[in-house]
Design a protein around this motif. Structure first.
Motif, PDB file in Angstrom:
ATOM      1  N   ALA A 193      16.750  14.326  -1.305  1.00 19.58           N
ATOM      2  CA  ALA A 193      16.256  14.745  -2.610  1.00 19.58           C
ATOM      3  C   ALA A 193      16.303  13.557  -3.555  1.00 19.58           C
ATOM      4  O   ALA A 193      17.248  13.397  -4.317  1.00 19.58           O
ATOM      5  N   LEU A 194      15.262  12.733  -3.471  1.00 16.66           N
ATOM      6  CA  LEU A 194      15.226  11.527  -4.290  1.00 16.66           C
ATOM      7  C   LEU A 194      15.466  11.868  -5.746  1.00 16.66           C
ATOM      8  O   LEU A 194      16.207  11.183  -6.440  1.00 16.66           O
ATOM      9  N   ALA A 195      14.842  12.930  -6.207  1.00 21.61           N
ATOM     10  CA  ALA A 195      15.084  13.403  -7.572  1.00 21.61           C
ATOM     11  C   ALA A 195      15.941  14.654  -7.482  1.00 21.61           C
ATOM     12  O   ALA A 195      15.797  15.439  -6.543  1.00 21.61           O
ATOM     13  N   GLU A 196      16.818  14.851  -8.443  1.00 22.09           N
ATOM     14  CA  GLU A 196      17.752  15.953  -8.296  1.00 22.09           C
ATOM     15  C   GLU A 196      17.092  17.310  -8.459  1.00 22.09           C
ATOM     16  O   GLU A 196      17.593  18.312  -7.972  1.00 22.09           O
TER      17      GLU A 196
ATOM     18  N   HIS B 217      19.676  10.065  -3.102  1.00 27.57           N
ATOM     19  CA  HIS B 217      18.896  10.217  -4.338  1.00 27.57           C
ATOM     20  C   HIS B 217      18.947   8.946  -5.169  1.00 27.57           C
ATOM     21  O   HIS B 217      19.852   8.126  -5.023  1.00 27.57           O
ATOM     22  N   PHE B 218      17.953   8.807  -6.041  1.00 29.38           N
ATOM     23  CA  PHE B 218      17.970   7.704  -6.996  1.00 29.38           C
ATOM     24  C   PHE B 218      18.849   8.108  -8.156  1.00 29.38           C
ATOM     25  O   PHE B 218      19.005   9.290  -8.446  1.00 29.38           O
ATOM     26  N   ASN B 219      19.417   7.137  -8.843  1.00 27.69           N
ATOM     27  CA  ASN B 219      20.246   7.539  -9.971  1.00 27.69           C
ATOM     28  C   ASN B 219      19.384   7.769 -11.214  1.00 27.69           C
ATOM     29  O   ASN B 219      18.203   7.458 -11.249  1.00 27.69           O
ATOM     30  N   ARG B 220      20.030   8.328 -12.202  1.00 27.00           N
ATOM     31  CA  ARG B 220      19.321   8.749 -13.403  1.00 27.00           C
ATOM     32  C   ARG B 220      18.619   7.587 -14.103  1.00 27.00           C
ATOM     33  O   ARG B 220      17.508   7.751 -14.628  1.00 27.00           O
TER      34      ARG B 220
ATOM     35  N   ILE C 159       6.836  11.834 -12.896  1.00 31.20           N
ATOM     36  CA  ILE C 159       7.134  11.223 -11.605  1.00 31.20           C
ATOM     37  C   ILE C 159       7.470  12.212 -10.508  1.00 31.20           C
ATOM     38  O   ILE C 159       7.505  11.857  -9.333  1.00 31.20           O
ATOM     39  N   LYS C 160       7.725  13.462 -10.861  1.00 27.90           N
ATOM     40  CA  LYS C 160       8.222  14.379  -9.830  1.00 27.90           C
ATOM     41  C   LYS C 160       7.241  14.610  -8.691  1.00 27.90           C
ATOM     42  O   LYS C 160       7.638  14.677  -7.530  1.00 27.90           O
ATOM     43  N   ASP C 161       5.944  14.703  -9.004  1.00 27.90           N
ATOM     44  CA  ASP C 161       4.984  14.955  -7.925  1.00 27.90           C
ATOM     45  C   ASP C 161       4.865  13.776  -6.956  1.00 27.90           C
ATOM     46  O   ASP C 161       5.006  13.944  -5.752  1.00 27.90           O
TER      47      ASP C 161
ATOM     48  N   ASN D  53       9.493  11.420  -0.950  1.00 24.52           N
ATOM     49  CA  ASN D  53      10.590  12.185  -0.384  1.00 24.52           C
ATOM     50  C   ASN D  53      10.239  12.710   1.016  1.00 24.52           C
ATOM     51  O   ASN D  53      11.011  12.575   1.964  1.00 24.52           O
ATOM     52  N   ASN D  54       9.067  13.277   1.128  1.00 23.89           N
ATOM     53  CA  ASN D  54       8.647  13.835   2.407  1.00 23.89           C
ATOM     54  C   ASN D  54       8.489  12.760   3.469  1.00 23.89           C
ATOM     55  O   ASN D  54       8.808  12.981   4.637  1.00 23.89           O
ATOM     56  N   LYS D  55       8.010  11.609   3.047  1.00 20.12           N
ATOM     57  CA  LYS D  55       7.832  10.534   4.020  1.00 20.12           C
ATOM     58  C   LYS D  55       9.175  10.090   4.576  1.00 20.12           C
ATOM     59  O   LYS D  55       9.327   9.837   5.774  1.00 20.12           O
ATOM     60  N   ILE D  56      10.168   9.997   3.694  1.00 17.07           N
ATOM     61  CA  ILE D  56      11.491   9.584   4.141  1.00 17.07           C
ATOM     62  C   ILE D  56      12.092  10.665   5.039  1.00 17.07           C
ATOM     63  O   ILE D  56      12.643  10.381   6.102  1.00 17.07           O
ATOM     64  N   GLN D  57      11.956  11.900   4.608  1.00 20.19           N
ATOM     65  CA  GLN D  57      12.448  13.025   5.413  1.00 20.19           C
ATOM     66  C   GLN D  57      11.837  12.977   6.813  1.00 20.19           C
ATOM     67  O   GLN D  57      12.533  13.160   7.816  1.00 20.19           O
TER      68      GLN D  57
END
Ligand code: SF4
Ligand code: SF4
Lengths: 146, 146
Positions: free
Chosen positions: A93-96, B3-6, A113-115, A121-125
């Motif tokens: 979960a790159l973003a929380e 995850h990336f940090n804030r 940036i979330k989208d 995220n999916n690529k890393i997963q």
DNA sequence: TTATATAAGACTAATTTAGTCGTATATTGG
DNA sequence: CCAATATACGACTAAATTAGTCTTATATAA
């Protein structure tokens, strides 16, 4: 700095150790927490809990009592790095906000940036899902397997 | 949980905001920390420090005084996610021995996972290098750019 | 000269991660 | 049976990291 936690490393190291043992000594299938703890200098009580959790998730089977320990329940080809990471690090979960049950992030509404992050995220997963424990053994352990 | 940090998120959000502003209002090139802080509900002193660091690394230029703020110094196509992550999260280092100056990990000698992990690490790093801030803008912001 | 902006470093608070401890339970072998 | 050796599990503490605050200084537009 984008890293796995220690428990994940201990778990992968432990499983990897058991995988190699299977290759090298197919007759000796059981491995105790103490054996791994001594060999890799991992604090025993901590490693024990890690293995207990792996047992709880069905990745290894536990054997109580003297001469007890743990045995792999799956073939290394059928265990992915993602499986293990999931247990100790949770989902990638790159973003929380990707793992939150309830969105609390005050930026969420207008977040730019979330989208695109979700794609990354999916690529890393996917990378983690596609890497099996057999791949790990194959890469640095070819010489030992023969 | 990987995850990336804030601060990394704040930085990417800030840059992304500036990128969009350039597209939408090419005449208004300056953006203050206050503007971003208000818009995305980021604590002002924290965001200010993030932008100062971006300025220090040359990703943005700062303008002092009334009507001051920050201006992008590069085209979004020339800023990668990896650049920004590097500043606030440091290098991608799935295992901690990948960033250590001096190996302190007691497992290192017999470690079975460090080599294959290194490959995974590089693949993830490559993903981050290949994703530019223009890509980020393009994916969730196409409607806004026209 | 005043209001508003960045610059920078020290500090504190909150959260997460790592590691420990105590106790219970199961199994082997003498 | 009984002693030794293993896992099971939850509560606890310590260490490290991350997030956020505070203070003071400096630059610039109007
Ligand atoms: S909404 Fe945006 S800023 Fe908030 S956690 Fe998700 S990606 Fe990060
Ligand atoms: S040596 Fe192995 S266990 Fe130690 S930090 Fe590197 S990858 Fe992890």
């Amino acid at each position: 700095m984008l890293h796995f936690n220690r428990k994940t490393e201990y778990a992968l190291l432990a499983i990897e150790h058991m995988v190699r043992k299977e290759y090298q000594h197919p007759q000796v299938l059981i491995t105790s927490a103490r054996e791994i703890s001594d060999l890799y200098h991992i604090p025993y009580p901590l490693l024990a809990k890690v293995l207990q959790k792996l047992a709880g998730r069905g990745l290894v089977k536990s054997v109580h009592g003297t001469k007890g320990g743990y045995v792999l329940t799956k073939r290394p080809h059928d265990i992915s790095v993602a499986d293990v990471v999931q247990i100790f690090d949770g989902p990638v979960a790159l973003a929380e906000c990707f793992r939150a049950q309830k969105i609390t992030c005050p930026q969420w509404d207008g977040c730019l940036i979330k989208d695109p992050f979700y794609e990354l995220n999916n690529k890393i997963q996917t990378l983690l899902v596609q890497t099996s424990l057999a791949d790990l053994a194959g890469k640095s352990g070819e010489a030992l397997i023969g």
